[in-house]
Structures are given as structure tokens and as C-alpha cells.
Design a protein around this motif. Structure first.
Motif, mmCIF file in Angstrom:
data_model
loop_
_atom_site.group_PDB
_atom_site.id
_atom_site.type_symbol
_atom_site.label_atom_id
_atom_site.label_comp_id
_atom_site.label_asym_id
_atom_site.label_seq_id
_atom_site.Cartn_x
_atom_site.Cartn_y
_atom_site.Cartn_z
ATOM 1 N N PRO A 254 -4.765 -5.260 23.688
ATOM 2 C CA PRO A 254 -4.402 -5.923 22.436
ATOM 3 C C PRO A 254 -3.411 -5.084 21.640
ATOM 4 O O PRO A 254 -3.378 -3.859 21.750
ATOM 5 N N THR A 255 -2.618 -5.756 20.840
ATOM 6 C CA THR A 255 -1.715 -5.051 19.931
ATOM 7 C C THR A 255 -2.503 -4.604 18.706
ATOM 8 O O THR A 255 -3.260 -5.379 18.119
ATOM 9 N N ILE A 256 -2.321 -3.349 18.322
ATOM 10 C CA ILE A 256 -2.982 -2.816 17.139
ATOM 11 C C ILE A 256 -2.018 -2.927 15.959
ATOM 12 O O ILE A 256 -0.944 -2.326 15.974
ATOM 13 N N VAL A 257 -2.386 -3.695 14.964
ATOM 14 C CA VAL A 257 -1.551 -3.872 13.776
ATOM 15 C C VAL A 257 -2.192 -3.105 12.623
ATOM 16 O O VAL A 257 -3.334 -3.364 12.245
ATOM 17 N N LEU A 258 -1.444 -2.151 12.071
ATOM 18 C CA LEU A 258 -1.933 -1.242 11.042
ATOM 19 C C LEU A 258 -1.319 -1.609 9.685
ATOM 20 O O LEU A 258 -0.089 -1.695 9.567
ATOM 21 N N VAL A 259 -2.160 -1.824 8.694
ATOM 22 C CA VAL A 259 -1.691 -2.236 7.362
ATOM 23 C C VAL A 259 -2.107 -1.175 6.341
ATOM 24 O O VAL A 259 -3.294 -0.964 6.106
ATOM 25 N N HIS A 260 -1.126 -0.493 5.752
ATOM 26 C CA HIS A 260 -1.437 0.560 4.779
ATOM 27 C C HIS A 260 -1.807 -0.039 3.435
ATOM 28 O O HIS A 260 -1.599 -1.228 3.175
ATOM 29 N N GLY A 261 -2.328 0.810 2.561
ATOM 30 C CA GLY A 261 -2.724 0.365 1.237
ATOM 31 C C GLY A 261 -1.839 0.924 0.148
ATOM 32 O O GLY A 261 -0.714 1.378 0.390
ATOM 33 N N ALA A 262 -2.362 0.905 -1.087
ATOM 34 C CA ALA A 262 -1.608 1.370 -2.237
ATOM 35 C C ALA A 262 -1.391 2.873 -2.183
ATOM 36 O O ALA A 262 -2.216 3.616 -1.641
ATOM 37 N N ALA B 180 4.941 -2.606 6.998
ATOM 38 C CA ALA B 180 5.324 -2.142 5.665
ATOM 39 C C ALA B 180 4.774 -3.130 4.651
ATOM 40 O O ALA B 180 5.397 -4.145 4.332
ATOM 41 N N ASN B 181 3.586 -2.870 4.167
ATOM 42 C CA ASN B 181 2.907 -3.755 3.222
ATOM 43 C C ASN B 181 3.665 -3.780 1.893
ATOM 44 O O ASN B 181 3.858 -2.729 1.275
ATOM 45 N N PRO B 182 4.067 -4.953 1.408
ATOM 46 C CA PRO B 182 4.852 -4.995 0.159
ATOM 47 C C PRO B 182 4.101 -4.514 -1.079
ATOM 48 O O PRO B 182 4.722 -4.047 -2.038
ATOM 49 N N LEU B 183 2.772 -4.686 -1.129
ATOM 50 C CA LEU B 183 1.958 -4.246 -2.270
ATOM 51 C C LEU B 183 2.334 -4.975 -3.562
ATOM 52 O O LEU B 183 2.303 -4.404 -4.647
ATOM 53 N N ARG B 184 2.669 -6.263 -3.422
ATOM 54 C CA ARG B 184 3.071 -7.058 -4.588
ATOM 55 C C ARG B 184 1.971 -7.992 -5.065
ATOM 56 O O ARG B 184 1.915 -8.345 -6.238
ATOM 57 N N GLY B 185 1.118 -8.451 -4.157
ATOM 58 C CA GLY B 185 0.050 -9.382 -4.516
ATOM 59 C C GLY B 185 -0.721 -9.753 -3.267
ATOM 60 O O GLY B 185 -0.154 -9.766 -2.167
ATOM 61 N N LYS C 199 3.783 -4.830 -13.769
ATOM 62 C CA LYS C 199 3.776 -3.378 -13.881
ATOM 63 C C LYS C 199 3.491 -2.763 -12.513
ATOM 64 O O LYS C 199 2.601 -3.223 -11.795
ATOM 65 N N ASP C 200 4.231 -1.718 -12.187
ATOM 66 C CA ASP C 200 3.984 -0.942 -10.976
ATOM 67 C C ASP C 200 3.141 0.281 -11.316
ATOM 68 O O ASP C 200 3.355 0.932 -12.353
ATOM 69 N N LEU C 201 2.210 0.603 -10.432
ATOM 70 C CA LEU C 201 1.315 1.733 -10.648
ATOM 71 C C LEU C 201 1.538 2.817 -9.601
ATOM 72 O O LEU C 201 1.678 2.523 -8.407
ATOM 73 N N TYR C 202 1.559 4.051 -10.048
ATOM 74 C CA TYR C 202 1.653 5.237 -9.206
ATOM 75 C C TYR C 202 0.524 6.193 -9.594
ATOM 76 O O TYR C 202 0.014 6.148 -10.710
ATOM 77 N N GLN D 269 4.329 16.041 -0.301
ATOM 78 C CA GLN D 269 5.323 15.120 0.252
ATOM 79 C C GLN D 269 4.855 13.675 0.143
ATOM 80 O O GLN D 269 5.639 12.769 -0.162
ATOM 81 N N MET D 270 3.567 13.443 0.398
ATOM 82 C CA MET D 270 3.008 12.102 0.280
ATOM 83 C C MET D 270 3.111 11.603 -1.158
ATOM 84 O O MET D 270 3.399 10.424 -1.403
ATOM 85 N N ALA D 271 2.895 12.501 -2.122
ATOM 86 C CA ALA D 271 2.968 12.121 -3.532
ATOM 87 C C ALA D 271 4.371 11.670 -3.907
ATOM 88 O O ALA D 271 4.555 10.704 -4.654
ATOM 89 N N VAL D 272 5.357 12.379 -3.382
ATOM 90 C CA VAL D 272 6.746 12.040 -3.673
ATOM 91 C C VAL D 272 7.116 10.677 -3.088
ATOM 92 O O VAL D 272 7.840 9.892 -3.706
ATOM 93 N N ALA D 273 6.612 10.399 -1.890
ATOM 94 C CA ALA D 273 7.010 9.180 -1.164
ATOM 95 C C ALA D 273 6.040 8.023 -1.367
ATOM 96 O O ALA D 273 6.185 6.986 -0.716
ATOM 97 N N GLN D 274 5.054 8.165 -2.245
ATOM 98 C CA GLN D 274 4.041 7.110 -2.404
ATOM 99 C C GLN D 274 4.671 5.784 -2.796
ATOM 100 O O GLN D 274 5.651 5.718 -3.526
ATOM 101 N N ARG D 275 4.081 4.707 -2.259
ATOM 102 C CA ARG D 275 4.535 3.355 -2.583
ATOM 103 C C ARG D 275 3.684 2.805 -3.725
ATOM 104 O O ARG D 275 2.460 2.866 -3.671
ATOM 105 N N PRO D 276 4.290 2.258 -4.766
ATOM 106 C CA PRO D 276 3.513 1.726 -5.881
ATOM 107 C C PRO D 276 2.917 0.361 -5.548
ATOM 108 O O PRO D 276 3.413 -0.370 -4.688
ATOM 109 N N ILE D 277 1.867 0.020 -6.257
ATOM 110 C CA ILE D 277 1.269 -1.306 -6.164
ATOM 111 C C ILE D 277 1.336 -1.948 -7.538
ATOM 112 O O ILE D 277 1.284 -1.249 -8.566
ATOM 113 N N THR D 278 1.475 -3.250 -7.594
ATOM 114 C CA THR D 278 1.482 -3.909 -8.897
ATOM 115 C C THR D 278 0.071 -3.954 -9.468
ATOM 116 O O THR D 278 -0.919 -4.050 -8.734
ATOM 117 N N GLU D 279 0.009 -3.885 -10.773
ATOM 118 C CA GLU D 279 -1.284 -4.004 -11.446
ATOM 119 C C GLU D 279 -1.922 -5.347 -11.127
ATOM 120 O O GLU D 279 -3.141 -5.453 -10.925
#
Length: 276
Positions: free
Chosen positions: A43-51, A76-81, A166-169, A190-200
């Protein structure tokens, strides 16, 4: 000088060819054996990251799965809704042929919970320090059911968006202790610098019909998670009738980074069980 094969030899060769042709025609030839010996498709493993993470957070897990011969896609999870993110991931799933093991970290658990409903080719859900909401629950309300999350005070002032959202970091100074305490400090920086924001709004959006009610689920989490209360994980796993639940003692929220072996192992367990 031209040499001709003896008539008897030519006659024997012709008979052999005819016999081989008949064997293949009726399903007894080498081609049947070759088909039977072909290994089953993994099976294909599909990995979905979080905020506050990105697809690279799966690198350690992905490399281990690739080494075992699994096809892997880190979305690449958009983290918009919740619903819009689920629609995006649904498009990725539609491009994949064959069975899928869907894996979600943190808020990514909300997404796999929603996107997999009604998809017959999704054979298992793996929650990695992930949220597994029921219908109507949000990331915010679900995380608030148990004490232990210290995320709120570590959030930076919200970044206003053009649509009024609003975007949250996470504050970079707090990122290591809050999000990735068991990761080396230089790597966490490095992870802190590159973190992806999530909307409130994404954290407050209610979930739809949960896929874990119809698809086998697996849970793995760290005992020192400061984003999602560790006590919430057994609750979610129990109500989902999880096939397997693993607690990693001393692990932080990013258990897929600090304990990639264990996370890859539970994904393989889910894949093996789905193939039986």
C-alpha cells in the motif's frame, strides 16, 4: 559449406515448440508461475503533517518506509481549515492507485478523520500524536477535554490575514520546550524557523463524520506531549476501538521525529494487517 540439421532433429524441435505452446495456452506454462511468484503490491503510505510543522517532519519515517519498499507521499497540508484541507488531501488520494494507509500527525489527524470517510481504498488510519475527533468536535474543544496542554501561552501574536482570519505560530523562543523537547536544540531551532502556521479558524472548525468509525485505526503518542494532552490519546483510541495503541515514554509532540523507528513500525503493522 552449408550444414543442414538432420530431419529427425527438426521434427523433434517442432513437436517441442507445439507442446510448449499448448501448455501456455491452457495455463500451465512458465508465465503462470511467474505471475504466481509476483510479490503483492504494498500500500501507499500517505503522511499528513499538522500545525507548526511541514512535510519534512516525516523525513525519518519516510526513509525507513522507503527502505522497506513502500511507496510514500508526504502531503503539504495547507492548514487553512478542516474541510478545505480535507478536500486538498482528497485530491492527492485520488491520484494514487491501489490501497492506502493514511497517517496524520497532530491536527493532521483531523484531516485524515474527515478525508477517508467513504474511501474504500483507505485501509487504515494511523494517528501520530494525532487528534481523532468525533462529529462536531474541533481541535480546540477536543484538546480542552483534558488538562496538560501548554500551547496557548507559547503562541506568538496572531498574524492578520487579508480575509480577516488569523495565522498562528509558536514563539521561536518557546518552540523547543513546547513542541519538540526531545529533539536536539539545533534541530528544534531550525524547525521553529521553518514552522508552518495554522489559521485560528482551522483549530475551531468542527469535524465531520469520522472515518475511524468504519476504518481500522492505530495510535502512537508521547507521554510528555505538551500540545495535545497525553491523557486524551487513550480516550480517543478506546472510542475508535483502535487495533493498537503505543505510548512512547518521555516523547514529545513530534514523536515521528524523535522516535521514527517506532512510528514506522506501527505504520508497517497497519499495512500488514490491511493486507491479510
Amino acid at each position: 559449406m552449408n550444414r543442414r540439421s538432420p530431419p529427425a532433429l527438426l521434427k523433434t524441435s517442432a513437436i517441442t515448440v507445439c507442446l510448449l505452446a499448448l501448455l501456455v495456452l491452457f495455463g500451465f506454462g512458465p508465465s503462470t508461475e511467474a505471475r504466481a511468484a509476483s510479490p503483492p503490491t504494498k500500500p501507499t503510505i500517505v503522511l499528513v503533517h499538522g500545525a507548526f510543522a511541514d512535510s519534512s517532519s516525516w523525513n525519518g519515517v519516510a526513509s525507513r518506509l522507503l527502505a522497506k519498499g513502500y511507496p510514500v507521499v508526504a502531503v503539504a497540508n495547507p492548514l487553512r481549515g478542516v474541510q478545505s484541507d480535507a478536500q486538498y488531501v482528497a485530491g492527492v488520494l485520488a491520484s494514487i492507485a491501489g490501497p492506502i494507509i493514511l497517517v496524520g500527525h497532530s491536527y493532521g489527524g483531523n484531516i485524515i478523520t474527515n478525508v477517508a470517510t467513504g474511501k474504500d481504498n483507505v485501509k487504515a488510519l494511523v494517528y501520530v500524536s494525532g487528534l481523532a475527533p468525533d462529529s462536531g468536535e474541533s481541535a480546540a474543544t477536543l484538546s480542552g477535554q483534558y488538562p496538560g496542554s501548554t500551547l496557548g501561552p507559547t503562541l506568538a501574536p496572531p498574524v492578520p490575514l487579508a480575509d480577516g482570519g488569523k495565522d498562528l505560530y509558536i514563539k521561536q523562543a518557546d518552540f523547543h520546550a513546547q513542541f519538540a523537547a526531545d529533539v536536539p536544540a539545533a534541530q528544534a531551532a531550525q524547525m521553529a524557523v521553518a514552522q508552518r502556521p495554522i489559521t485560528e479558524a482551522a483549530l475551531k472548525e468542527p469535524s465531520g463524520t469520522p472515518a475511524w468509525k468504519s476504518i481500522p485505526s492505530y495510535f502512537i503518542y508521547g507521554s510528555r506531549d505538551k500540545n495535545i494532552p497525553p491523557a486524551l490519546q487513550p480516550f480517543m483510541a478506546d472510542r475508535a476501538h483502535a487495533k493498537k495503541t503505543v505510548e512512547i515514554l518521555g516523547a514529545s509532540h513530534v514523536v515521528m521525529i524523535s522516535h521514527a523507528d517506532a512510528v514506522a513500525k506501527i505504520i508497517e503493522d497497519a499495512a500488514d494487517a490491511a493486507g491479510k
